[in-house]
Write a protein that holds these residues in place. Structure first.
Motif, PDB file in Angstrom:
ATOM      1  N   PRO A   7       0.835  -1.211   0.000  1.00 48.67           N
ATOM      2  CA  PRO A   7       0.000   0.000   0.000  1.00 48.67           C
ATOM      3  C   PRO A   7       0.867   1.257   0.000  1.00 48.67           C
ATOM      4  CG  PRO A   7      -0.758  -1.550   1.665  1.00 48.67           C
ATOM      5  CD  PRO A   7       0.546  -2.066   1.138  1.00 48.67           C
ATOM      6  N   ARG A   8       0.412   2.279  -0.689  1.00 45.49           N
ATOM      7  CA  ARG A   8       1.173   3.530  -0.807  1.00 45.49           C
ATOM      8  C   ARG A   8       1.417   4.168   0.555  1.00 45.49           C
ATOM      9  NH1 ARG A   8       4.423   6.924  -1.253  1.00 45.49           N
ATOM     10  NH2 ARG A   8       4.420   8.667  -2.670  1.00 45.49           N
ATOM     11  N   LYS A   9       0.512   3.963   1.491  1.00 48.65           N
ATOM     12  CA  LYS A   9       0.674   4.542   2.825  1.00 48.65           C
ATOM     13  C   LYS A   9       1.892   3.998   3.555  1.00 48.65           C
ATOM     14  CE  LYS A   9      -4.077   5.817   3.650  1.00 48.65           C
ATOM     15  NZ  LYS A   9      -5.251   5.693   4.498  1.00 48.65           N
ATOM     16  N   GLU A  10       2.363   2.823   3.161  1.00 43.09           N
ATOM     17  CA  GLU A  10       3.536   2.233   3.807  1.00 43.09           C
ATOM     18  C   GLU A  10       4.841   2.835   3.301  1.00 43.09           C
ATOM     19  OE1 GLU A  10       3.634  -2.002   3.751  1.00 43.09           O
ATOM     20  OE2 GLU A  10       1.598  -2.187   4.530  1.00 43.09           O
ATOM     21  N   VAL A  11       4.793   3.512   2.174  1.00 41.17           N
ATOM     22  CA  VAL A  11       5.994   4.100   1.601  1.00 41.17           C
ATOM     23  C   VAL A  11       6.174   5.483   2.214  1.00 41.17           C
ATOM     24  CG1 VAL A  11       7.125   4.830  -0.521  1.00 41.17           C
ATOM     25  CG2 VAL A  11       5.633   2.827  -0.532  1.00 41.17           C
ATOM     26  N   ARG A  12       7.235   5.665   2.935  1.00 39.13           N
ATOM     27  CA  ARG A  12       7.503   6.930   3.609  1.00 39.13           C
ATOM     28  C   ARG A  12       8.687   7.618   2.936  1.00 39.13           C
ATOM     29  NH1 ARG A  12       4.124   8.514   7.430  1.00 39.13           N
ATOM     30  NH2 ARG A  12       5.795   9.659   8.416  1.00 39.13           N
ATOM     31  N   VAL A  13       8.551   8.914   2.719  1.00 38.21           N
ATOM     32  CA  VAL A  13       9.630   9.693   2.126  1.00 38.21           C
ATOM     33  C   VAL A  13      10.224  10.541   3.237  1.00 38.21           C
ATOM     34  CG1 VAL A  13      10.229  11.424   0.412  1.00 38.21           C
ATOM     35  CG2 VAL A  13       8.456   9.743  -0.089  1.00 38.21           C
ATOM     36  N   LEU A  24       7.294  25.405   4.981  1.00 37.14           N
ATOM     37  CA  LEU A  24       5.949  25.243   4.439  1.00 37.14           C
ATOM     38  C   LEU A  24       5.202  24.161   5.204  1.00 37.14           C
ATOM     39  CD1 LEU A  24       3.717  25.731   2.327  1.00 37.14           C
ATOM     40  CD2 LEU A  24       4.920  24.118   0.826  1.00 37.14           C
ATOM     41  N   ILE A  25       5.854  23.052   5.463  1.00 38.52           N
ATOM     42  CA  ILE A  25       5.228  21.954   6.203  1.00 38.52           C
ATOM     43  C   ILE A  25       4.843  22.412   7.605  1.00 38.52           C
ATOM     44  CG2 ILE A  25       5.595  19.645   7.163  1.00 38.52           C
ATOM     45  CD1 ILE A  25       7.491  19.163   4.743  1.00 38.52           C
ATOM     46  N   ASN A  26       5.725  23.161   8.248  1.00 37.24           N
ATOM     47  CA  ASN A  26       5.425  23.666   9.587  1.00 37.24           C
ATOM     48  C   ASN A  26       4.229  24.615   9.560  1.00 37.24           C
ATOM     49  OD1 ASN A  26       7.549  22.206  10.671  1.00 37.24           O
ATOM     50  ND2 ASN A  26       8.986  23.897  10.517  1.00 37.24           N
ATOM     51  N   ALA A  27       4.146  25.449   8.533  1.00 37.51           N
ATOM     52  CA  ALA A  27       3.024  26.384   8.416  1.00 37.51           C
ATOM     53  C   ALA A  27       1.722  25.649   8.114  1.00 37.51           C
ATOM     54  CB  ALA A  27       3.323  27.415   7.335  1.00 37.51           C
ATOM     55  N   LEU A  28       1.785  24.560   7.357  1.00 38.13           N
ATOM     56  CA  LEU A  28       0.576  23.784   7.045  1.00 38.13           C
ATOM     57  C   LEU A  28      -0.053  23.223   8.314  1.00 38.13           C
ATOM     58  CD1 LEU A  28       1.728  21.804   3.884  1.00 38.13           C
ATOM     59  CD2 LEU A  28       0.225  23.806   3.960  1.00 38.13           C
ATOM     60  N   ASN A  29       0.787  22.891   9.282  1.00 42.07           N
ATOM     61  CA  ASN A  29       0.280  22.359  10.552  1.00 42.07           C
ATOM     62  C   ASN A  29      -0.551  23.391  11.303  1.00 42.07           C
ATOM     63  OD1 ASN A  29       1.411  19.771  10.363  1.00 42.07           O
ATOM     64  ND2 ASN A  29       3.379  20.524  11.068  1.00 42.07           N
ATOM     65  N   LYS A  30      -0.350  24.668  11.021  1.00 43.30           N
ATOM     66  CA  LYS A  30      -1.045  25.732  11.738  1.00 43.30           C
ATOM     67  C   LYS A  30      -2.351  26.167  11.073  1.00 43.30           C
ATOM     68  CE  LYS A  30       3.306  27.468  13.523  1.00 43.30           C
ATOM     69  NZ  LYS A  30       4.267  28.565  13.497  1.00 43.30           N
ATOM     70  N   LEU A  31      -2.630  25.651   9.869  1.00 41.25           N
ATOM     71  CA  LEU A  31      -3.868  26.014   9.186  1.00 41.25           C
ATOM     72  C   LEU A  31      -5.074  25.430   9.911  1.00 41.25           C
ATOM     73  CD1 LEU A  31      -3.009  25.551   5.407  1.00 41.25           C
ATOM     74  CD2 LEU A  31      -3.336  27.689   6.640  1.00 41.25           C
ATOM     75  N   THR A  57       1.493  15.252  -0.473  1.00 40.85           N
ATOM     76  CA  THR A  57       2.068  14.240   0.411  1.00 40.85           C
ATOM     77  C   THR A  57       1.602  14.468   1.840  1.00 40.85           C
ATOM     78  OG1 THR A  57       4.008  14.028  -1.012  1.00 40.85           O
ATOM     79  CG2 THR A  57       4.217  13.210   1.239  1.00 40.85           C
ATOM     80  N   TYR A  58       1.592  15.728   2.256  1.00 42.75           N
ATOM     81  CA  TYR A  58       1.110  16.079   3.597  1.00 42.75           C
ATOM     82  C   TYR A  58      -0.348  15.632   3.756  1.00 42.75           C
ATOM     83  CZ  TYR A  58      -0.305  18.976   7.552  1.00 42.75           C
ATOM     84  OH  TYR A  58      -0.803  19.417   8.744  1.00 42.75           O
ATOM     85  N   SER A  62      -1.530  12.822   6.485  1.00 45.39           N
ATOM     86  CA  SER A  62      -2.268  13.313   7.655  1.00 45.39           C
ATOM     87  C   SER A  62      -3.778  13.271   7.444  1.00 45.39           C
ATOM     88  CB  SER A  62      -1.844  14.744   7.971  1.00 45.39           C
ATOM     89  OG  SER A  62      -2.234  15.616   6.929  1.00 45.39           O
ATOM     90  N   ASP A  63      -4.222  12.677   6.368  1.00 44.76           N
ATOM     91  CA  ASP A  63      -5.647  12.652   6.019  1.00 44.76           C
ATOM     92  C   ASP A  63      -6.238  14.054   6.026  1.00 44.76           C
ATOM     93  OD1 ASP A  63      -5.741   9.890   5.645  1.00 44.76           O
ATOM     94  OD2 ASP A  63      -6.072   9.526   7.777  1.00 44.76           O
TER      95      ASP A  63
END
Length: 83
Positions: A7-13, A24-31, A57-58, A62-63
């Motif tokens: 499953p694609r969910k098992e592949v981690r980058v 950007l990733i840190n800012a996405l967490n604050k939305l 990917t985020y 994180s659904d």
């Protein structure tokens, strides 16, 4: 050679944690849903595509349901969560 479908969910980058898009990733967490949008400037279509790939990917990991809209005239992209 052994081949196996997983499953694609098992592949981690892991590269994203040390990439230039970490802020950007840190800012996405604050939305927040229905809250303010995140405005990010970009200099090329390649950079825009890279940012969107990070967001996709985020979302997958994180659904989440972060969406985007772009302003090509001013070279800006907006990321937001809908209610």
């Amino acid at each position: 050679m052994k081949l196996k479908f997983v499953p694609r969910k098992e592949v981690r980058v892991t590269k994203k944690s040390s990439s230039k898009f970490r802020p950007l990733i840190n800012a996405l967490n604050k939305l927040e849903p229905g809250g303010d949008a995140l405005e990010v400037t970009f200099s090329s279509d390649k950079e825009l595509n890279s940012m969107r790939n990070v967001v996709y990917t985020y979302n997958r990991e994180s659904d989440g349901k972060i969406k985007s809209g772009k302003d090509t005239v001013n070279g800006k992209v907006f990321f937001y969560k809908e209610k």
